[in-house]
Design a protein around this motif. Structure first.
Motif, PDB file in Angstrom:
ATOM      1  N   GLU A 104      23.378 -17.015  73.253  1.00  0.00           N
ATOM      2  CA  GLU A 104      23.495 -18.272  72.513  1.00  0.00           C
ATOM      3  C   GLU A 104      24.704 -18.314  71.576  1.00  0.00           C
ATOM      4  OE1 GLU A 104      21.691 -20.724  73.336  1.00  0.00           O
ATOM      5  OE2 GLU A 104      20.170 -19.661  74.510  1.00  0.00           O
ATOM      6  N   GLU A 105      25.414 -17.199  71.432  1.00  0.00           N
ATOM      7  CA  GLU A 105      26.584 -17.175  70.557  1.00  0.00           C
ATOM      8  C   GLU A 105      27.751 -17.941  71.172  1.00  0.00           C
ATOM      9  OE1 GLU A 105      27.836 -13.278  69.369  1.00  0.00           O
ATOM     10  OE2 GLU A 105      25.824 -12.674  68.753  1.00  0.00           O
TER      11      GLU A 105
ATOM     12  N   LYS B 135      26.134 -18.403  77.307  1.00  0.00           N
ATOM     13  CA  LYS B 135      25.166 -18.915  78.283  1.00  0.00           C
ATOM     14  C   LYS B 135      25.744 -20.082  79.072  1.00  0.00           C
ATOM     15  CE  LYS B 135      20.492 -20.930  78.564  1.00  0.00           C
ATOM     16  NZ  LYS B 135      19.304 -21.354  77.776  1.00  0.00           N
TER      17      LYS B 135
ATOM     18  N   ASP C 109      28.075  -6.639  69.929  1.00  0.00           N
ATOM     19  CA  ASP C 109      27.140  -6.847  71.036  1.00  0.00           C
ATOM     20  C   ASP C 109      26.721  -8.315  71.017  1.00  0.00           C
ATOM     21  OD1 ASP C 109      25.452  -6.475  73.130  1.00  0.00           O
ATOM     22  OD2 ASP C 109      23.870  -5.470  71.986  1.00  0.00           O
ATOM     23  N   SER C 110      27.330  -9.114  71.876  1.00  0.00           N
ATOM     24  CA  SER C 110      27.091 -10.564  71.859  1.00  0.00           C
ATOM     25  C   SER C 110      25.711 -10.914  72.401  1.00  0.00           C
ATOM     26  CB  SER C 110      28.154 -11.284  72.703  1.00  0.00           C
ATOM     27  OG  SER C 110      29.442 -11.050  72.192  1.00  0.00           O
ATOM     28  N   SER C 111      25.251 -12.116  72.066  1.00  0.00           N
ATOM     29  CA  SER C 111      24.011 -12.659  72.625  1.00  0.00           C
ATOM     30  C   SER C 111      24.339 -13.952  73.365  1.00  0.00           C
ATOM     31  CB  SER C 111      22.987 -12.925  71.522  1.00  0.00           C
ATOM     32  OG  SER C 111      23.431 -13.968  70.676  1.00  0.00           O
TER      33      SER C 111
ATOM     34  N   ALA D  35      24.167 -11.913  81.157  1.00  0.00           N
ATOM     35  CA  ALA D  35      23.689 -12.590  79.951  1.00  0.00           C
ATOM     36  C   ALA D  35      24.837 -13.009  79.047  1.00  0.00           C
ATOM     37  CB  ALA D  35      22.723 -11.678  79.193  1.00  0.00           C
ATOM     38  N   THR D  36      25.908 -12.203  79.031  1.00  0.00           N
ATOM     39  CA  THR D  36      27.072 -12.502  78.184  1.00  0.00           C
ATOM     40  C   THR D  36      28.347 -12.222  78.957  1.00  0.00           C
ATOM     41  OG1 THR D  36      27.268 -10.266  77.263  1.00  0.00           O
ATOM     42  CG2 THR D  36      25.784 -11.807  76.122  1.00  0.00           C
TER      43      THR D  36
END
Length: 583
Positions: free
Chosen positions: A177-178, A200, A173-175, A23-24
């Motif tokens: 969309e960042e 992403k 904690d990255s997401s 995810a990241t």
């Protein structure tokens, strides 16, 4: 420690490979660190000098992340990093990811351009990215500090920064969309635009790399590409982490001095090699080998599975010269893997399926220029290279000036759409809106690449860059056609010629050609100029301005590509001074 005492990271280990299915990028680093694979740095002669497993890189990165946080770095802050091919840069880049800050890889000084030009370029990119701090190798401390001072940001060499305290703290904690990082293209100097790439988008593109090239058992990468260029950063650093591939690394300046060390490193890999280069890298190697050399005694290129081609226009003649030079060492022409991409789509848009090699189509120059066929002149053709098929989930269309989608073999602008397309240009809404057009269905945006090409049975063929096109009397001329024609004359190398348009004293547009001249006799220079003028006339059908300039005069981007726009600017401003000719 000597080469013999060092043991490189392995091609394979027991950890199952995940093809960038994260995810990241934080997750990608964490997973790679569970493997035994990693980065292997080599010295100027191509000898192993440092082994840096991904596990060690992750450990160093997390400590550096705590130092950055202690220094006041927050999520979305920019941290500019001079992108030296080194363990220090690798750890700092990943440290930024762990803090939520955006790393901004910036170029090292090159052998051309000089100290002041480098400081100017760095200062302009710092002004655009607006970082909190610039971190750099101690060896370039004076220049880097001068650029940081000019911008008004902090600057520190990374050896000194590594002495700072690293108190325990929570990491970011990255997401998906960042924003993950900002990428400046090699040509972005005067008006730089930083490409904002999300986690992403990055991981989608890295997944596309590994699946389209069938990355698997016993594969190993070998690279000399600079980490401040998208092909080097994404293809030969980030992709290898996300796809758990070991790599042997040679610094770009080491390649420039001893290009054949690249092939030595490939030869030593007992597994299959994945290695990319722009056209000029293959050209240099082919030129360095004399016809009397027994290449089979020195090199074994039989396991070079993916010989990637990209980053500039692919030259079939140069690629054939490389095959001719190294086939006896086991190199197979089918290993060539052309591709097309740009930083605005992370890196890759299309890639040739492995094993298909270089395929070309011969296209009449009238079709390329968009003008009716002149039946009074014999037809001239240019070989256009097939750049492969779109990566998974990427769409490619060819569109006309009015946005109409064109059919197979119809030339137009190349547009692409998919999860890899950039988020935006950093703090440049106008430039973003010029190239990103929202999809009518509301799913993402289409990217106008600025390149011209056509499709045929799902394969993409690139003709040239729209902004480089020379338009005279309503007829389009591609500068590379003029440059390649002049290169056929004896004594010229790839990159010795720059073609563009200028305004004559009569107010008309005419092609101009700047040519590196290695002839010292004034009368011979006159003959050479006439030869060049005749050659250009045979391609364009009109007279041109020919200027002979000293070798190493023509400007290049930080990745080594010819910069036609800068050559034109320097010529018109008088900064490029032509050689004197006999009266």
């Amino acid at each position: 420690m000597t080469d013999a005492a060092l043991k490189p990271t392995p091609n394979d280990c027991e950890l199952p490979r995940l093809r960038a299915q994260f995810a990241t990028f934080n997750e990608a680093i964490d997973y790679a660190a569970r493997s035994k694979k990693g980065l292997n740095f080599h010295d100027m002669r191509g000898q192993l000098e440092r082994v840096y497993p991904y596990s060690e890189m992750r450990g160093d990165a997390r400590v550096m992340a705590r130092r950055l946080i202690a220094a006041g770095i927050k999520p979305q802050d920019r941290v500019a990093l001079i992108a030296e091919t080194s363990a220090e840069f690798a750890a700092l880049f990943c440290a930024c990811i762990y803090t939520g800050a955006w790393p901004v890889p910036l170029p090292l000084p090159t052998t051309f351009g000089g100290k002041d030009n480098y400081i100017d370029q760095l200062a302009i990119q710092l002004q655009s990215s607006d970082p909190v701090i610039l971190l750099y190798p101690p060896e370039i401390g004076e220049m880097a500090a001068a650029a940081a001072d000019r911008q008004g940001c902090a600057g520190e060499d990374w050896d000194t920064f590594a002495q700072r305290e690293a108190p325990e703290c929570d990491l970011h904690d990255s997401s998906p969309e960042e924003i993950c990082y900002l990428q400046y293209s090699s040509g972005s100097t005067r008006f730089p635009t930083g490409v904002a790439v999300t986690h992403k988008a990055l991981l989608h593109n890295l997944y596309g790399h590994s699946t389209s090239m069938h990355v698997g058992e016993n594969d190993r990468a070998v690279s000399w590409l600079p980490w401040y260029h998208d092909m080097g950063l994404v293809g030969c650093f980030l992709s290898l982490i996300a796809n758990q591939v070991s790599v042997d690394l040679l610094k770009p300046d080491a390649f420039a001095r001893r290009p054949l060390a690249w092939l030595d490193m490939i030869s030593r890999n007992a597994g299959n090699t994945l290695s990319y280069s722009p056209t000029f890298g293959y050209d240099i190697c082919a030129r360095r080998i004399s016809s009397q050399s027994n290449v089979a005694e020195r090199f074994d290129l039989s396991r070079w599975r993916i010989a990637g081609n990209g980053a500039d226009m692919i030259r079939p003649d140069v690629m054939q010269n490389f095959v001719n030079a190294f086939s006896e060492a086991g190199f197979k022409a089918a290993s060539f893997t052309p591709s097309y991409g740009l930083a605005e789509a992370v890196l890759g848009v299309t890639v040739m399926p492995p094993g298909e090699g270089i395929r070309v189509e011969l296209v009449e120059e009238e079709r390329l220029s968009g003008t009716p066929r002149d039946l009074t002149r014999p037809a001239r053709y240019r070989a256009i290279v097939n750049c492969g098929k779109a990566l998974p989930d990427m769409k490619v269309e060819i569109r006309g000036e009015n946005g109409d989608v064109r059919g197979d073999h119809q030339i137009g602008k190349v547009w692409c759409h998919g999860p890899s397309v950039m988020h935006s240009y950093f703090r440049n809404e106008e430039a973003t809106n010029e190239c990103l057009v929202p999809d009518k269905d509301g799913h993402g945006a289409w990217l106008d690449t600025g390149d011209m090409g056509y499709l045929a049975d799902g394969y993409l063929f690139i003709v040239g860059r729209a902004k480089d096109m020379i338009i005279i009397n309503g007829k389009n001329h591609w500068p590379q056609d003029i440059e390649w024609a002049v290169e056929q004359l004896p004594g010229f190398n790839h990159g010795d010629i720059a073609a563009f348009s200028v305004e004559t004293e009569g107010g008309e547009e005419a092609p101009a050609v700047l040519v590196h001249c290695r002839v010292s006799d004034p009368e011979e220079r006159v003959k050479l100029r006439e030869q060049i003028a005749d050659k250009v006339r045979s391609v364009t059908g009109m007279s041109c301005v020919v200027e002979l300039v000293p070798p190493r005069t023509l400007p290049r981007t930080s990745s080594g590509k010819l910069s036609r726009a800068k050559a034109k600017k320097l010529y018109l401003s008088g900064e490029i001074v032509p050689l004197e000719l006999a009266a």
